[in-house]
Motif scaffolding. Structure first.
Motif, PDB file in Angstrom:
ATOM      1  N   HIS A  65      37.986  56.522  22.606  1.00 41.02           N
ATOM      2  CA  HIS A  65      37.733  55.613  21.487  1.00 41.02           C
ATOM      3  C   HIS A  65      38.186  56.257  20.177  1.00 41.02           C
ATOM      4  N   PRO A  66      38.969  55.528  19.363  1.00 43.36           N
ATOM      5  CA  PRO A  66      39.435  56.111  18.103  1.00 43.36           C
ATOM      6  C   PRO A  66      38.328  56.439  17.112  1.00 43.36           C
ATOM      7  N   LEU A  67      37.136  55.893  17.288  1.00 43.42           N
ATOM      8  CA  LEU A  67      36.022  56.242  16.409  1.00 43.42           C
ATOM      9  C   LEU A  67      35.268  57.479  16.900  1.00 43.42           C
ATOM     10  N   VAL A  68      35.690  58.027  18.033  1.00 38.30           N
ATOM     11  CA  VAL A  68      35.087  59.266  18.564  1.00 38.30           C
ATOM     12  C   VAL A  68      36.198  60.313  18.664  1.00 38.30           C
ATOM     13  N   GLY A  69      36.949  60.269  19.776  1.00 33.47           N
ATOM     14  CA  GLY A  69      38.214  60.972  19.874  1.00 33.47           C
ATOM     15  C   GLY A  69      38.221  62.491  19.897  1.00 33.47           C
ATOM     16  N   GLN A  70      37.083  63.148  19.737  1.00 36.35           N
ATOM     17  CA  GLN A  70      37.057  64.609  19.791  1.00 36.35           C
ATOM     18  C   GLN A  70      36.197  65.050  20.966  1.00 36.35           C
ATOM     19  N   TYR A  71      36.638  66.076  21.650  1.00 33.05           N
ATOM     20  CA  TYR A  71      35.964  66.537  22.863  1.00 33.05           C
ATOM     21  C   TYR A  71      34.479  66.820  22.618  1.00 33.05           C
ATOM     22  N   ALA A  72      34.186  67.595  21.575  1.00 32.19           N
ATOM     23  CA  ALA A  72      32.788  67.963  21.316  1.00 32.19           C
ATOM     24  C   ALA A  72      31.939  66.748  21.011  1.00 32.19           C
ATOM     25  N   HIS A  73      32.480  65.819  20.233  1.00 29.02           N
ATOM     26  CA  HIS A  73      31.743  64.590  19.935  1.00 29.02           C
ATOM     27  C   HIS A  73      31.495  63.792  21.219  1.00 29.02           C
ATOM     28  N   ALA A  74      32.543  63.655  22.028  1.00 28.31           N
ATOM     29  CA  ALA A  74      32.401  62.870  23.260  1.00 28.31           C
ATOM     30  C   ALA A  74      31.355  63.487  24.190  1.00 28.31           C
ATOM     31  N   GLU A  75      31.334  64.814  24.277  1.00 26.19           N
ATOM     32  CA  GLU A  75      30.332  65.494  25.116  1.00 26.19           C
ATOM     33  C   GLU A  75      28.920  65.213  24.611  1.00 26.19           C
ATOM     34  N   ALA A  76      28.709  65.401  23.305  1.00 25.15           N
ATOM     35  CA  ALA A  76      27.372  65.227  22.743  1.00 25.15           C
ATOM     36  C   ALA A  76      26.927  63.769  22.820  1.00 25.15           C
ATOM     37  N   LEU A  77      27.847  62.863  22.570  1.00 17.18           N
ATOM     38  CA  LEU A  77      27.505  61.440  22.602  1.00 17.18           C
ATOM     39  C   LEU A  77      27.207  60.964  24.023  1.00 17.18           C
ATOM     40  N   THR A  78      27.901  61.527  24.996  1.00 17.50           N
ATOM     41  CA  THR A  78      27.625  61.168  26.392  1.00 17.50           C
ATOM     42  C   THR A  78      26.189  61.493  26.749  1.00 17.50           C
ATOM     43  N   GLU A  79      25.743  62.689  26.374  1.00 21.44           N
ATOM     44  CA  GLU A  79      24.369  63.084  26.683  1.00 21.44           C
ATOM     45  C   GLU A  79      23.365  62.162  25.991  1.00 21.44           C
ATOM     46  N   ARG A  80      23.620  61.852  24.735  1.00 15.63           N
ATOM     47  CA  ARG A  80      22.697  60.988  23.983  1.00 15.63           C
ATOM     48  C   ARG A  80      22.689  59.566  24.546  1.00 15.63           C
ATOM     49  N   LEU A  81      23.875  59.050  24.863  1.00 16.20           N
ATOM     50  CA  LEU A  81      23.951  57.686  25.392  1.00 16.20           C
ATOM     51  C   LEU A  81      23.132  57.561  26.673  1.00 16.20           C
ATOM     52  N   ILE A  82      23.325  58.478  27.587  1.00 19.80           N
ATOM     53  CA  ILE A  82      22.594  58.402  28.859  1.00 19.80           C
ATOM     54  C   ILE A  82      21.100  58.575  28.634  1.00 19.80           C
ATOM     55  N   ALA A  83      20.720  59.520  27.789  1.00 19.33           N
ATOM     56  CA  ALA A  83      19.300  59.765  27.536  1.00 19.33           C
ATOM     57  C   ALA A  83      18.605  58.541  26.945  1.00 19.33           C
ATOM     58  N   HIS A  84      19.272  57.834  26.033  1.00 19.27           N
ATOM     59  CA  HIS A  84      18.657  56.694  25.370  1.00 19.27           C
ATOM     60  C   HIS A  84      18.730  55.408  26.194  1.00 19.27           C
ATOM     61  N   ASN A  85      19.541  55.391  27.245  1.00 24.49           N
ATOM     62  CA  ASN A  85      19.744  54.144  27.997  1.00 24.49           C
ATOM     63  C   ASN A  85      19.425  54.268  29.480  1.00 24.49           C
ATOM     64  N   ARG A  86      18.782  55.369  29.856  1.00 25.61           N
ATOM     65  CA  ARG A  86      18.550  55.641  31.278  1.00 25.61           C
ATOM     66  C   ARG A  86      17.853  54.476  31.992  1.00 25.61           C
ATOM     67  N   GLU A  87      16.903  53.829  31.332  1.00 23.28           N
ATOM     68  CA  GLU A  87      16.169  52.749  32.006  1.00 23.28           C
ATOM     69  C   GLU A  87      17.045  51.533  32.286  1.00 23.28           C
ATOM     70  N   HIS A  88      18.186  51.428  31.602  1.00 24.78           N
ATOM     71  CA  HIS A  88      19.078  50.291  31.814  1.00 24.78           C
ATOM     72  C   HIS A  88      20.279  50.620  32.670  1.00 24.78           C
ATOM     73  N   LEU A  89      20.408  51.874  33.098  1.00 25.74           N
ATOM     74  CA  LEU A  89      21.573  52.306  33.871  1.00 25.74           C
ATOM     75  C   LEU A  89      21.130  52.649  35.287  1.00 25.74           C
ATOM     76  N   ALA A  90      21.498  51.810  36.238  1.00 24.60           N
ATOM     77  CA  ALA A  90      21.048  51.989  37.623  1.00 24.60           C
ATOM     78  C   ALA A  90      21.506  53.314  38.211  1.00 24.60           C
ATOM     79  N   TRP A  91      22.619  53.843  37.712  1.00 27.24           N
ATOM     80  CA  TRP A  91      23.191  55.062  38.291  1.00 27.24           C
ATOM     81  C   TRP A  91      22.661  56.335  37.623  1.00 27.24           C
ATOM     82  N   ALA A  92      21.981  56.221  36.506  1.00 26.98           N
ATOM     83  CA  ALA A  92      21.584  57.406  35.740  1.00 26.98           C
ATOM     84  C   ALA A  92      20.326  58.057  36.319  1.00 26.98           C
TER      85      ALA A  92
END
Length: 421
Positions: free
Chosen positions: A394-421
């Motif tokens: 995504h052009p609004l992210v685009g950096q490895y470190a940002h993508a890593e940190a955002l992945t962890e936050r996204l999953i943590a905040h949405n775990r109840e809605h993600l069947a695979w998490a």
């Protein structure tokens, strides 16, 4: 004619109801079913809907139910306006990306991906229920992120068209500035959902004179103010970008702004509480003025127009919709979903031809389309690695470190809605 609205307990449903009542000749609804799992909200909204119909002399029947299968059975069209996780999830989408220095927004960037991951599986389940009960029904998707959700529906073989109110909002504003009837304004509207530009403003139809240069010369300050962008940006582009382009063109400034003011989710949540209290007043029989601040302006007119065309009841000859590319933008895959002017009838939406785009626009469209490909893969199949790749693309992210940190936050905040998490 029977229409079903899934997500009918939304506080902006009365905007839709008001349009159905006013425009009943274009869309003669005999039965309107509001479907929502939130029984308390649904009854408040349903009660107001019946009073609006009664006040305006609409003969249609308004039914409320939490049963999706019963609600969509025999419907001619099903409108989807869902918010999986409610305003609480939206508040998170607008907050945790800011921790990584990225835009926090519910339909684009990391927050938009989170919304897509929560939403696509739910929408596809509903669509399968529609197909089982009535395979001929049209699905009109107003659920964000509209482009990704509509692509998921089309990829699964559903009869679907996506709808957004950005274009009709521009049409109405430009018509007012030009002192003409809205129907006289035709937009050369091109891009992806929430990533569009008005490259021309024509009077009378697709072949009409382009008055965009005159519009910007005379009313550029008003246009720029409405976009929350400096006029210099609009003048240098020579086109009118959607409001959402400010997240790209002014990313760092917008992040600073978002960090210092209440989130839009908090504002909307407060409005919703007030609106629901209003809806419970048995004397209220029209949409309240506060609803205009809730969002979804002119959604009702756009929805009626689209449904009327799909169901063979007329409708405008040209409408801006989200539909399959099929070569319209030759630099994108045929199965990409784009947002452009199209002709709409009972067979669906057919995009009008689009002149070659400046690389300034086509490059960003291609970039975000690549992200949407990866986002849909993540929504359909799950997995941390797919989420990471979508964020990195995504052009609004685009950096490895940002993508890593955002992945962890996204999953943590949405775990109840993600069947695979």
């Amino acid at each position: 004619m029977k229409l079903a609205v899934v997500g009918g307990g939304s506080t902006y449903t009365p905007e839709l109801i008001d349009g159905f009542a006013r425009l009943r000749d274009a869309l003669p609804i005999e039965e309107l079913v509001l479907v929502d799992p939130a029984a308390d909200r649904l009854e408040l909204v349903g009660g107001l809907a019946r009073r609006i119909f009664a006040k305006q002399g609409h003969p249609g029947r308004v039914v409320t139910t939490s049963d999706v299968d019963a609600g969509v059975a025999d419907a001619d069209a099903v409108l989807l306006q869902l918010r999986v996780g409610g305003q609480a999830a939206r508040q998170q989408d607008e907050t945790w990306p800011l921790e990584c220095g990225c835009v926090g927004q519910e339909t684009t960037g990391a927050g938009g991906l989170a919304k897509a991951l929560r939403t696509v599986p739910v929408v596809l389940d509903i669509a399968e229920r529609v197909r089982r009960t009535n395979p001929d029904a049209w699905i009109i998707d107003f659920t964000n992120p509209v482009g990704i959700v509509t692509r998921a529906l089309l990829q699964a073989g559903h009869k679907a068209v996506g709808l957004c109110n950005v274009a009709i909002g521009f049409q109405r504003k430009f018509a007012k500035l030009l002192d003409v009837a809205p129907g006289e304004v035709h937009l050369d509207h091109v891009g992806l959902n929430h990533l569009t530009w008005e490259t021309g403003v024509r009077l009378g139809g697709p072949g009409g004179a382009d008055v965009l240069p005159r519009l910007l010369e005379r009313h550029g300050d008003a246009v720029a103010e409405d976009l929350h962008m400096p006029r210099e940006i609009v003048d240098r582009l020579g086109v009118v970008p959607s409001y959402y382009l400010r997240y790209y063109y002014q990313h760092d400034a917008v992040v600073d702004e978002l960090r210092t003011k209440p989130s839009r989710a908090a504002e909307v949540a407060a409005m919703e509480r007030e609106l629901l209290e209003m809806y419970g007043d048995p004397a209220l029989d029209e949409k309240p003025e506060l609803l205009a601040r809730r969002g979804g302006a002119f959604y009702s007119e756009a929805a009626v127009d689209l449904a009327a065309s799909l169901l063979g009841n007329g409708g405008s000859p040209y409408q801006v919709v989200n539909t399959v590319n099929n070569g319209t933008l030759p630099f994108l895959p045929d199965d990409a979903v784009i947002e452009v002017q199209a002709t709409v009838d009972g067979s669906g939406a057919k995009p009008l031809s689009v002149p070659a785009l400046d690389p300034l626009f086509s490059g960003l469209i291609a970039h975000v389309t690549a992200y949407e490909d990866l986002a849909l893969e993540a929504a359909l199949h799950g997995g941390r690695d797919r989420v990471f790749k979508a964020l990195l693309a995504h052009p609004l992210v685009g950096q490895y470190a940002h993508a890593e940190a955002l992945t962890e936050r996204l999953i943590a905040h949405n775990r109840e809605h993600l069947a695979w998490a």
